[in-house]
Design an enzyme around this catalytic site. Structure first.
Site, PDB file in Angstrom:
ATOM      1  N   CYS A  93       0.857  -1.179   0.000  1.00  0.00           N
ATOM      2  CA  CYS A  93       0.000   0.000   0.000  1.00  0.00           C
ATOM      3  C   CYS A  93       0.899   1.237   0.000  1.00  0.00           C
ATOM      4  O   CYS A  93       1.808   1.349   0.829  1.00  0.00           O
ATOM      5  CB  CYS A  93      -0.902   0.003   1.241  1.00  0.00           C
ATOM      6  SG  CYS A  93      -1.915   1.503   1.395  1.00  0.00           S
ATOM      7  N   CYS A  98      -0.038   3.196   6.310  1.00  0.00           N
ATOM      8  CA  CYS A  98      -0.517   1.822   6.177  1.00  0.00           C
ATOM      9  C   CYS A  98       0.623   0.902   5.735  1.00  0.00           C
ATOM     10  O   CYS A  98       1.095   0.072   6.499  1.00  0.00           O
ATOM     11  CB  CYS A  98      -1.670   1.776   5.180  1.00  0.00           C
ATOM     12  SG  CYS A  98      -2.316   0.098   4.906  1.00  0.00           S
ATOM     13  N   CYS A 126      -6.282  -0.622   4.827  1.00  0.00           N
ATOM     14  CA  CYS A 126      -6.788   0.728   5.103  1.00  0.00           C
ATOM     15  C   CYS A 126      -7.988   1.114   4.242  1.00  0.00           C
ATOM     16  O   CYS A 126      -8.639   2.128   4.503  1.00  0.00           O
ATOM     17  CB  CYS A 126      -5.671   1.761   4.934  1.00  0.00           C
ATOM     18  SG  CYS A 126      -5.143   2.024   3.222  1.00  0.00           S
ATOM     19  N   CYS A 131      -3.093   3.150  -7.125  1.00  0.00           N
ATOM     20  CA  CYS A 131      -2.863   2.656  -8.481  1.00  0.00           C
ATOM     21  C   CYS A 131      -1.843   1.536  -8.425  1.00  0.00           C
ATOM     22  O   CYS A 131      -0.702   1.751  -8.005  1.00  0.00           O
ATOM     23  CB  CYS A 131      -2.366   3.787  -9.385  1.00  0.00           C
ATOM     24  SG  CYS A 131      -2.062   3.221 -11.082  1.00  0.00           S
ATOM     25  N   CYS A 186      31.143  -2.860  11.662  1.00  0.00           N
ATOM     26  CA  CYS A 186      30.988  -1.713  12.551  1.00  0.00           C
ATOM     27  C   CYS A 186      30.234  -0.577  11.859  1.00  0.00           C
ATOM     28  O   CYS A 186      29.932  -0.641  10.671  1.00  0.00           O
ATOM     29  CB  CYS A 186      32.356  -1.221  13.037  1.00  0.00           C
ATOM     30  SG  CYS A 186      33.350  -0.446  11.759  1.00  0.00           S
ATOM     31  N   CYS A 191      31.727   4.857   1.906  1.00  0.00           N
ATOM     32  CA  CYS A 191      30.866   4.782   0.719  1.00  0.00           C
ATOM     33  C   CYS A 191      31.710   4.460  -0.515  1.00  0.00           C
ATOM     34  O   CYS A 191      32.930   4.628  -0.520  1.00  0.00           O
ATOM     35  CB  CYS A 191      30.141   6.108   0.545  1.00  0.00           C
ATOM     36  SG  CYS A 191      29.012   6.152  -0.890  1.00  0.00           S
ATOM     37  N   CYS A 193      31.981   6.159  -3.006  1.00  0.00           N
ATOM     38  CA  CYS A 193      32.593   7.394  -3.490  1.00  0.00           C
ATOM     39  C   CYS A 193      33.808   7.781  -2.650  1.00  0.00           C
ATOM     40  O   CYS A 193      34.513   8.744  -2.968  1.00  0.00           O
ATOM     41  CB  CYS A 193      31.572   8.540  -3.497  1.00  0.00           C
ATOM     42  SG  CYS A 193      31.122   9.146  -1.844  1.00  0.00           S
TER      43      CYS A 193
END
Length: 225
Positions: A93, A98, A126, A131, A186, A191, A193
């Site tokens: 949903c 919800c 709910c 859609c 840890c 990242c 990058c």
């Protein structure tokens, strides 16, 4: 004398009455160990299996209700439902309050008598319309074709991603905006990058040192169940 069994998780000799089986396999462990085992797995987003070596038996919901809080028991029920529905059949949903998980068959059954048009369907929980094609609240005045080419569609997609990331406890790199999920290790994140930051609060790491006071690790991310 009371009869005792050895729990193969903590290796303590436990009174048989305090030993518990969480599946149909009948492998038994002490209550504190089983509770910890199930909770850690749920925190990692998966349904716990029997901890016995090579046993693939999944936990029994009714057994777990004896030691889990009602909140965690509901999470377990949801996880079991998630694992039972094929990926291509899962429908969520789009309303944030919800977010109910449904199968496509459930959605179709629930909308048989209240079909809107095209992709319009009704949530089984709910009861709001959404859609199923665009995965957004129902766009009453637009076709799916027009909606997916509007600016609203890209905004909704961003909101859904942020909502999903929040539920999964993902973190976003402040430098490149890439989403990161911690599976083990840890809280010091590097990242792709190259940017380094704290997984807990997002604060940048400088010169190999944290700039925040968050804990550097959590046992259940270091020692996998």
């Amino acid at each position: 004398m009371s009869v005792k069994e050895t729990c193969l998780i903590c290796f303590e000799d436990i009174d048989v009455a305090r030993m518990l089986s969480i599946g149909t396999c009948q492998h038994k462990y002490c209550l504190p160990c089983l509770k910890h085992h199930v909770e850690i797995n749920l925190q990692n987003g998966i349904v716990a299996q029997c901890p016995h070596k090579d046993c693939k038996c999944e936990v029994n919901v009714d057994s777990c209700k004896t030691f889990l809080s009602s909140e965690l028991a509901n999470v377990l029920i949801e996880r079991i439902k998630e694992s039972s529905i094929p990926v291509t059949e899962k429908v969520y949903c789009p309303f944030p309050r919800c977010s109910a998980l449904m199968s496509k068959q459930e959605v179709l059954e629930n909308t048989k008598t209240s079909f809107v048009s095209e992709g319009g369907r009704k949530c089984v929980k709910c009861k709001h319309y959404f859609c199923i094609n665009c995965k957004v609240p129902w766009h009453y005045d637009m076709s799916c074709y027009d909606f997916q080419r509007s600016e609203m569609y890209s905004c909704v997609e961003d909101q859904l991603l942020k909502s999903f990331a929040s539920k999964k406890l993902w973190r976003q790199c402040s430098k490149c905006n890439h989403m990161v999920e911690l599976e083990s290790g840890c809280y010091h994140i590097t990242c792709r990058c190259g940017h380094q930051f704290c997984y807990t609060c997002g604060a940048e790491w400088k010169n190999k040192h944290a700039t925040c006071s968050c804990p550097i690790w959590d046992e259940h991310f270091i020692i996998r169940p």
